[in-house]
Design a protein around this motif. Sequence first.
Motif, short mmCIF file in Angstrom:
data_model
loop_
_atom_site.label_atom_id
_atom_site.label_comp_id
_atom_site.label_asym_id
_atom_site.label_seq_id
_atom_site.Cartn_x
_atom_site.Cartn_y
_atom_site.Cartn_z
N PRO A 74 0.83 -1.21 0.00
CA PRO A 74 0.00 0.00 0.00
C PRO A 74 0.86 1.25 0.00
CG PRO A 74 -0.89 -1.61 1.54
CD PRO A 74 0.43 -2.15 1.06
N GLY A 75 0.43 2.26 -0.75
CA GLY A 75 1.23 3.47 -0.88
C GLY A 75 2.25 3.37 -1.99
N ASN A 76 2.21 2.25 -2.74
CA ASN A 76 3.09 2.03 -3.89
C ASN A 76 4.56 1.84 -3.49
OD1 ASN A 76 2.89 1.55 -6.68
ND2 ASN A 76 3.90 3.50 -7.13
N SER A 77 4.84 1.53 -2.23
CA SER A 77 6.21 1.17 -1.85
C SER A 77 6.45 -0.27 -2.28
CB SER A 77 6.41 1.33 -0.35
OG SER A 77 5.57 0.46 0.37
N ARG A 78 7.71 -0.63 -2.48
CA ARG A 78 8.04 -1.97 -2.95
C ARG A 78 9.15 -2.58 -2.12
NH1 ARG A 78 8.68 -1.15 -9.43
NH2 ARG A 78 10.21 0.34 -8.65
N ILE A 79 9.11 -3.90 -2.01
CA ILE A 79 10.15 -4.64 -1.33
C ILE A 79 10.34 -5.95 -2.10
CG2 ILE A 79 8.62 -5.87 0.29
CD1 ILE A 79 10.86 -5.20 2.43
N ALA A 80 11.53 -6.52 -2.01
CA ALA A 80 11.83 -7.70 -2.83
C ALA A 80 12.52 -8.77 -2.00
CB ALA A 80 12.71 -7.31 -4.01
#
Length: 271
Positions: free
Chosen positions: A214-220
């Motif tokens: 949510p909020g367009n943050s990304r994690i990988a």
Amino acid sequence: MPQRPKRLTPSRGPLDLFGSEVRRYREMASLSLAQLADQIPFSASTIGEIERGESGCDRVFAEQCDRVLDTREALAHLHDGLFDGRSAAFPEHFADWPDYESQAETMRAYEPLVIDGLLQTPSYAEVLLYGDQKAVQGRLTRQAILARDEPAPPRLIYILPERVLRSRVGTSEVMYDQLHRIADAVSPRLSVQVIPDGAPHPGNLGAFRIATLPGNSRIAYTSSEPQGKILDGASDIERLHERFADIATYALPAELSVGLIREIADEVWKP
């Protein structure tokens, strides 16, 4: 001279916090690692790894420490709050990832060697995890996010090479059921695309997945030897996002991919 204990920073994460509390209660009881190990079914080296935040543990470990250290069940209560049973199911480097999966609005996954864990059947997972039932259950529990009602399931975009469909894991029956499980899972929120054998592509550097939160943050998360790791750096994630887009250009459309999956299941693996 005895080695100085590693300084812990509980705010770094749940493993450090739990380990610091085990050490605190042990030292309050005036017990060495060896003395505690004499009273519980865990070795001094294992206790040391847990105290240093280098290893997770089952709730049983917390219960045994509570008994010997007279903590009034403080460690078991902390274990429940921090891990919710996950530490027995996932290795340390992966333990935080299910939380990110549960928050994700979109996930992109590339897995070049085996079927992605979110789509594995119990039998397929059991072979890969050498019959470790806690690990199998942990993997299957992760899959619940794909069938939940609220919040909506994440949009999953999954790419794999055709050779994964032809690589035996377990018996022919296991493979047959697994391939049909993938094909049946395809929906408007879950797409599967297959890279045909012989197609050159930039996906030979290992498995990875990207979660958009949510909020367009990304994690990988990337798989590598000896262990995978979670990445949150913008430049690292952008490179993985670009690699995923490049790999996708070599994959069949979803409809053709499903047809190929069912074809391989019936021609190669049908018992």
